[in-house]
Design an enzyme around this catalytic site. Structure first.
Site, mmCIF file in Angstrom:
data_model
loop_
_atom_site.group_PDB
_atom_site.id
_atom_site.type_symbol
_atom_site.label_atom_id
_atom_site.label_comp_id
_atom_site.label_asym_id
_atom_site.label_seq_id
_atom_site.Cartn_x
_atom_site.Cartn_y
_atom_site.Cartn_z
ATOM 1 N N GLU A 180 0.872 -1.183 0.000
ATOM 2 C CA GLU A 180 0.000 0.000 0.000
ATOM 3 C C GLU A 180 0.903 1.224 0.000
ATOM 4 O O GLU A 180 1.736 1.377 0.890
ATOM 5 C CB GLU A 180 -0.933 -0.033 1.211
ATOM 6 N N CYS B 299 -1.411 9.368 3.799
ATOM 7 C CA CYS B 299 -1.443 8.900 2.413
ATOM 8 C C CYS B 299 -2.722 9.369 1.747
ATOM 9 O O CYS B 299 -2.783 9.558 0.541
ATOM 10 C CB CYS B 299 -1.328 7.385 2.370
HETATM 11 P P1 NAD Z 1 9.061 4.411 3.314
HETATM 12 O O1 NAD Z 1 8.784 3.637 2.078
HETATM 13 O O2 NAD Z 1 10.227 5.295 3.354
HETATM 14 O O3 NAD Z 1 9.227 3.414 4.546
HETATM 15 C C1 NAD Z 1 8.236 2.443 4.863
HETATM 16 C C2 NAD Z 1 8.913 1.281 5.575
HETATM 17 O O4 NAD Z 1 9.784 0.629 4.647
HETATM 18 C C3 NAD Z 1 9.778 1.691 6.753
HETATM 19 O O5 NAD Z 1 9.634 0.749 7.792
HETATM 20 C C4 NAD Z 1 11.172 1.645 6.166
HETATM 21 O O6 NAD Z 1 12.156 1.431 7.140
HETATM 22 C C5 NAD Z 1 11.050 0.443 5.244
HETATM 23 N N1 NAD Z 1 12.087 0.355 4.201
HETATM 24 C C6 NAD Z 1 12.912 1.320 3.751
HETATM 25 N N2 NAD Z 1 13.733 0.822 2.805
HETATM 26 C C7 NAD Z 1 13.396 -0.480 2.636
HETATM 27 C C8 NAD Z 1 13.854 -1.525 1.779
HETATM 28 N N3 NAD Z 1 14.820 -1.342 0.891
HETATM 29 N N4 NAD Z 1 13.255 -2.726 1.887
HETATM 30 C C9 NAD Z 1 12.255 -2.937 2.748
HETATM 31 N N5 NAD Z 1 11.776 -1.987 3.590
HETATM 32 C C10 NAD Z 1 12.339 -0.774 3.526
HETATM 33 O O7 NAD Z 1 7.707 5.205 3.654
HETATM 34 P P2 NAD Z 1 7.445 6.181 4.871
HETATM 35 O O8 NAD Z 1 8.183 7.452 4.642
HETATM 36 O O9 NAD Z 1 7.641 5.465 6.160
HETATM 37 O O10 NAD Z 1 5.886 6.422 4.743
HETATM 38 C C11 NAD Z 1 5.325 7.408 3.928
HETATM 39 C C12 NAD Z 1 4.769 6.803 2.663
HETATM 40 O O11 NAD Z 1 3.826 5.795 2.996
HETATM 41 C C13 NAD Z 1 4.017 7.796 1.806
HETATM 42 O O12 NAD Z 1 4.308 7.566 0.466
HETATM 43 C C14 NAD Z 1 2.550 7.451 2.097
HETATM 44 O O13 NAD Z 1 1.661 7.839 1.072
HETATM 45 C C15 NAD Z 1 2.634 5.986 2.256
HETATM 46 N N6 NAD Z 1 1.501 5.459 3.018
HETATM 47 C C16 NAD Z 1 0.567 4.743 2.356
HETATM 48 C C17 NAD Z 1 -0.534 4.261 3.024
HETATM 49 C C18 NAD Z 1 -1.591 3.469 2.323
HETATM 50 O O14 NAD Z 1 -2.405 2.839 3.000
HETATM 51 N N7 NAD Z 1 -1.629 3.465 1.016
HETATM 52 C C19 NAD Z 1 -0.658 4.503 4.388
HETATM 53 C C20 NAD Z 1 0.342 5.231 5.046
HETATM 54 C C21 NAD Z 1 1.421 5.698 4.345
#
Ligand code: NAD
Length: 512
Positions: free
Chosen positions: A283, A317
């Site tokens: 997501e 989001c």
């Molecule tokens: P992010 O992608 O930077 O991080 C999300 C998670 O992924 C964190 O735990 C991070 O440590 C981990 N991560 C980072 N690099 C990784 C890798 N190479 N492999 C696996 N995991 C890794 O996102 P964020 O900044 O934490 O969150 C914001 C984003 O999330 C925005 O784009 C927002 O729109 C989205 N979001 C979407 C929803 C939804 O339901 N669609 C809900 C909340 C947030």
């Protein structure tokens, strides 16, 4: 019957003083060290990770371990090893544990609110809404599991007994974002657990304390220690190891588009020893539009756009980042919006007089300010636009008008308090502009015209569409949540189908 958890009303003096006490109690716990949890063992690593209070970045909220690929691998192996035992626990028992978790969260609600205020920079009402959502996920998924545990009705062929049962999958890796560090992490984790899977939880490195506290709830609720692992650390360091491990059965991720797509790609490649096609729930982001039609109640539309764009500093989001407004009411809408934006108070999240708190980190603040500079060239700055002088990571609520459809601030997710406003010739044009996006998460339409509402229901391409209300604040059970296109796999969290993604169906036909 499932019912959403009611929000505490902080205008009541009793609730205000209870919240102040919770903030003080949580502040007294700042700087504590938390361990990794793998197979019931608590582990420390040489390198540490410090989570900061974004309102006062000099304050360390929690000290956490920085796991490496080796701990990530051990966590998946331990989760896979415990899976056979946990998967044989009855659905009724698993649901009972989840009802316990809901009760514990309810009891500790203000404490969790306070952690969210300090570690995620949420204002009181935003924190309260998130904790209530976490409670809802527990209550709702427990009930959904009980429903799925009773056999679905099948056609019975003559001379046969025909059944279908749902089986859990195995070790699930949950990778959570910082913006709903409790609700989203709890939702993904409890869905996996109640369905009979074991879980490796990887919280965001910006908000690991909230995750550590939630794990305490799972334990107190009675979930056996080896049914889940907690692996804090940088996503870059442990993410690939968790995703690529041959014993990982499903990855449930919420976060950015870039990472989600990377996970999807890595998970697709089978590794030596892997016996299944990994399931992936990702997501991701949004570029959500609210259409304001000339037949709208303009005050309601201004209020809806305001709350959707600037609630939690635009870091949802589901946040509105594009207002698409009929040219017939454009100037009026803009002037009413700008006067409301000017009245927004920005400051430390623990002060309930502030409507907006900080953004999550200095890195986020810089990225948002860069987009504002881009936006100033792509449109007309009509509100905000400057960083706020303070130790915290504050950004003023910003509105950029006259933005064209090719502009970067019209197309790219900014994830901060920046709203692009675009003029539409008529309703068809507005709908076309709203759909001009790779994303498709949320959207809203303000109009009193029934025909236009029907057209939006048919043609507004978003996973969550709202009519005459804000585009944020999806409620568990009422607004199953998930997006189209590059917003993700449309898993519909908080909906009746969500748990099916954590299960596989087995059909059994017995000749009588
Ligand atoms: P992010 O992608 O930077 O991080 C999300 C998670 O992924 C964190 O735990 C991070 O440590 C981990 N991560 C980072 N690099 C990784 C890798 N190479 N492999 C696996 N995991 C890794 O996102 P964020 O900044 O934490 O969150 C914001 C984003 O999330 C925005 O784009 C927002 O729109 C989205 N979001 C979407 C929803 C939804 O339901 N669609 C809900 C909340 C947030």
């Amino acid at each position: 019957m499932f019912q959403n958890e009611p929000y505490a009303d902080f205008s009541q003096p009793g609730n205000r003083s209870a919240m102040r006490e919770a903030l003080a109690a949580v502040r007294a716990e700042f700087g504590r060290e938390y361990e990794l949890r793998i197979a019931g063992a608590r582990l420390k690593t040489a390198e540490k990770l410090r989570s900061l209070n974004p309102s006062w970045p000099g304050e360390v909220v929690g000290v956490h371990q920085k796991a490496t690929a080796s701990e990530a691998g051990r966590a998946v192996e331990a989760a896979a090893a415990f899976f056979p035992e946990w998967s044989r626990t009855s659905a009724e028992r698993r649901a009972e544990l989840l009802f316990n978790a809901a009760r514990i969260l309810r009891r500790r609600k203000l404490e969790f609110d306070a952690w969210l205020v300090f570690e995620a920079g949420k204002t009181w009402p935003e924190a309260e809404a998130e904790t209530c959502e976490a409670i809802d996920f527990c209550d709702y998924y427990a009930r959904q599991m009980l429903r799925l545990a009773s056999l679905p009705e099948l056609v019975q062929l003559p001379g046969e007994r025909d059944r279908m049962v749902y089986l859990p999958l195995g070790a699930v890796v949950v990778i959570a974002p910082w913006n709903f560090p409790l609700a989203i992490l709890a939702g993904m984790t409890t869905a996996a657990l109640v369905a009979g899977n074991t879980v490796v939880i990887k919280p965001s490195s910006d908000t690991p304390t909230v995750a550590a506290k939630f794990v305490e709830v799972l334990l107190e609720a009675g979930f056996p220690e080896p049914s889940f692992a907690l692996v804090s650390g940088s996503g870059a360091a442990v993410g690939d190891a968790l995703v690529e491990h041959p014993l990982t059965r499903l990855i449930s991720f919420t976060g950015s588009r870039a990472i989600g797509l990377r996970i999807n790609e890595l998970a697709a490649r089978p590794r030596p020893g892997q016996m299944w096609i990994k399931r992936v729930i990702v997501e991701m982001g949004g570029k959500n539009a609210i259409i304001v039609d000339e037949e709208a109640d303009l005050d309601a539309a201004v209020q809806g756009v305001l709350v959707s764009a600037f609630g939690y500093q635009g870091q949802k989001c589901s946040a509105c980042s594009r207002a698409i407004v009929s040219e017939k009411v454009y100037d009026e809408f803009l002037s009413r919006l700008v006067s409301k934006v000017a009245a927004i108070k920005v400051g430390p999240a623990e002060d309930p007089d502030n409507y907006m708190g900080p953004v999550i980190s200095e890195r986020a603040r810089q990225a948002i300010l860069e987009y504002i500079e881009i936006g100033k060239r792509e449109g007309r700055l009509v509100a905000g636009g400057a960083p706020q002088e303070a130790p915290g990571f504050f950004v003023q609520p910003t509105v950029i008008a006259d933005v064209g459809r090719k502009a970067r601030i019209f197309q790219e997710e900014i994830f901060g308090p920046v709203l692009a406003v675009t003029k539409a010739r008529d309703f068809e044009h507005a709908l076309e502009l709203a759909n001009d996006s790779d994303y498709g998460l949320t959207g809203a339409l303000y109009t009193s015209n029934r025909g236009k509402i029907e057209k939006a229901c048919e043609g507004f391409f978003a996973g969550n569409l709202y009519i005459n209300r804000k585009c944020t604040g999806a409620m568990v059970g009422a607004h199953p949540f998930g997006g189209f296109n590059m917003s993700g796999t449309d898993s519909k969290a908080g909906g009746p189908d969500y748990l099916l993604q954590f299960l596989q169906a087995k059909s059994i036909a017995e000749r009588l």
